[in-house]
Design a protein around this motif. Structure first.
Motif, short mmCIF file in Angstrom:
data_model
loop_
_atom_site.label_atom_id
_atom_site.label_comp_id
_atom_site.label_asym_id
_atom_site.label_seq_id
_atom_site.Cartn_x
_atom_site.Cartn_y
_atom_site.Cartn_z
N VAL A 25 93.24 -2.78 -71.55
CA VAL A 25 93.58 -1.41 -71.93
C VAL A 25 94.51 -1.43 -73.14
CG1 VAL A 25 94.62 0.75 -71.16
CG2 VAL A 25 93.36 -0.67 -69.53
N PRO A 26 94.11 -0.79 -74.26
CA PRO A 26 95.01 -0.72 -75.42
C PRO A 26 96.36 -0.11 -75.04
CG PRO A 26 92.82 0.00 -76.03
CD PRO A 26 92.82 -0.16 -74.53
N GLY A 27 97.44 -0.69 -75.57
CA GLY A 27 98.78 -0.21 -75.28
C GLY A 27 99.43 -0.86 -74.08
N GLN A 28 98.65 -1.65 -73.32
CA GLN A 28 99.20 -2.36 -72.16
C GLN A 28 99.21 -3.87 -72.42
OE1 GLN A 28 97.30 -1.30 -68.49
NE2 GLN A 28 97.79 0.86 -68.69
N SER A 29 99.97 -4.58 -71.63
CA SER A 29 100.02 -6.03 -71.75
C SER A 29 98.69 -6.64 -71.33
CB SER A 29 101.12 -6.60 -70.85
OG SER A 29 102.38 -6.18 -71.27
N PHE A 30 98.41 -7.82 -71.87
CA PHE A 30 97.22 -8.53 -71.45
C PHE A 30 97.38 -8.86 -69.97
CE2 PHE A 30 94.50 -12.34 -71.16
CZ PHE A 30 93.33 -11.79 -71.68
N PRO A 31 96.37 -8.54 -69.14
CA PRO A 31 96.56 -8.61 -67.68
C PRO A 31 96.50 -10.01 -67.07
CG PRO A 31 94.37 -7.84 -68.21
CD PRO A 31 95.10 -7.96 -69.51
N TYR A 32 96.43 -11.03 -67.85
CA TYR A 32 96.39 -12.39 -67.32
C TYR A 32 97.67 -13.10 -67.70
CZ TYR A 32 94.77 -17.18 -66.50
OH TYR A 32 94.64 -18.47 -66.06
N SER A 33 98.42 -13.54 -66.71
CA SER A 33 99.70 -14.19 -66.98
C SER A 33 99.66 -15.69 -66.68
CB SER A 33 100.81 -13.53 -66.17
OG SER A 33 100.53 -13.65 -64.79
N HIS A 131 80.56 -12.27 -76.18
CA HIS A 131 81.59 -12.50 -77.14
C HIS A 131 82.48 -11.27 -77.15
CE1 HIS A 131 82.32 -13.21 -81.64
NE2 HIS A 131 83.00 -14.13 -81.01
N THR A 132 83.73 -11.45 -76.78
CA THR A 132 84.70 -10.35 -76.76
C THR A 132 85.94 -10.78 -77.51
OG1 THR A 132 83.91 -9.54 -74.62
CG2 THR A 132 86.14 -8.94 -75.24
N TYR A 133 86.38 -9.92 -78.43
CA TYR A 133 87.64 -10.14 -79.13
C TYR A 133 88.69 -9.24 -78.50
CZ TYR A 133 85.25 -12.44 -83.05
OH TYR A 133 84.52 -13.29 -83.83
N VAL A 134 89.91 -9.76 -78.33
CA VAL A 134 91.03 -8.96 -77.84
C VAL A 134 92.17 -9.15 -78.84
CG1 VAL A 134 92.62 -8.54 -75.94
CG2 VAL A 134 90.33 -9.44 -75.46
N TRP A 135 92.57 -8.04 -79.49
CA TRP A 135 93.71 -8.07 -80.42
C TRP A 135 94.98 -7.78 -79.65
CZ3 TRP A 135 94.07 -9.61 -85.29
CH2 TRP A 135 92.92 -9.68 -86.07
N ILE A 136 95.98 -8.64 -79.83
CA ILE A 136 97.26 -8.45 -79.15
C ILE A 136 98.34 -8.49 -80.23
CG2 ILE A 136 98.87 -9.41 -77.46
CD1 ILE A 136 96.39 -10.57 -76.03
N GLY A 137 99.21 -7.48 -80.21
CA GLY A 137 100.26 -7.37 -81.21
C GLY A 137 101.43 -8.29 -80.93
N PRO A 138 102.37 -8.36 -81.89
CA PRO A 138 103.56 -9.20 -81.72
C PRO A 138 104.40 -8.82 -80.51
CG PRO A 138 103.38 -8.43 -83.99
CD PRO A 138 102.34 -7.72 -83.20
N ASP A 139 104.25 -7.57 -80.06
CA ASP A 139 104.99 -7.10 -78.88
C ASP A 139 104.30 -7.47 -77.57
OD1 ASP A 139 102.78 -5.47 -79.14
OD2 ASP A 139 103.90 -3.60 -79.30
N GLY A 140 103.13 -8.13 -77.65
CA GLY A 140 102.40 -8.53 -76.45
C GLY A 140 101.45 -7.49 -75.91
N LEU A 141 101.31 -6.37 -76.61
CA LEU A 141 100.44 -5.28 -76.14
C LEU A 141 99.07 -5.36 -76.81
CD1 LEU A 141 102.99 -2.32 -76.18
CD2 LEU A 141 102.39 -3.87 -74.29
N ILE A 142 98.06 -5.00 -76.04
CA ILE A 142 96.68 -4.96 -76.54
C ILE A 142 96.54 -3.85 -77.55
CG2 ILE A 142 94.26 -4.59 -75.92
CD1 ILE A 142 94.95 -5.78 -73.17
N ARG A 143 95.89 -4.10 -78.64
CA ARG A 143 95.65 -3.10 -79.69
C ARG A 143 94.28 -2.51 -79.55
NH1 ARG A 143 100.66 -2.32 -81.06
NH2 ARG A 143 101.67 -4.13 -81.85
#
Length: 143
Positions: A25-33, A131-143
């Motif tokens: 979900v854009p705006g949330q952290s990547f759900p895999y820790s 093939h899936t791309y996931v953009w994650i910002g410097p703050d750790g949130l999905i873009r």
């Protein structure tokens, strides 16, 4: 009747398994820790926290995705050009041929990308196709 009951149980188990996966979900952290075992750096592990402060492009791929492999030289070029601000991490869905296939491409094109062959992530995160791309910002949130 017995066949119908078995088929229903199998289908119900598959549906409930898919429902337990986390959405991207854009705006949330990547759900895999969890940790990624780095295939190109034997014995080293990374997690999402290691990539904070830079843009991260996760490339989720599999061995049956020809386009994924065709894009590797382009991704490597982007990684080299923008490496101080961007990290590209390939995360492959483990199967019997992925590591050998990736190694062949790595040698052929002299790839310098971070790569992890990891099946656990694919059981935790909902994706619709590889093939899936996931953009994650410097703050750790999905873009």
């Amino acid at each position: 009747m017995f066949r119908f009951l078995i088929a229903s149980l199998l289908l119900a188990g598959t549906c409930s398994y898919a429902q337990n996966k986390a959405m991207l979900v854009p705006g949330q952290s990547f759900p895999y820790s969890g940790r990624f075992l780095m295939s190109n750096q034997p014995g080293q592990y990374r997690n999402m926290e290691d990539y904070k402060g830079k843009y991260l492009l996760l490339d989720l791929f599999s061995s049956n995705c020809i386009q994924c492999f065709q894009n590797l030289p382009r991704l490597d070029s982007i990684n080299k050009q923008y490496g101080k601000d961007l990290t590209i991490l390939l995360v492959g869905k483990r199967d019997y041929k992925l590591e050998g296939l990736y190694e062949k491409y790595r040698k052929r094109f002299n790839l310098q990308l971070d790569v992890s062959i990891d099946s656990v992530l694919f059981t935790k995160v909902k994706y619709f196709f590889l093939h899936t791309y996931v953009w994650i910002g410097p703050d750790g949130l999905i873009r």
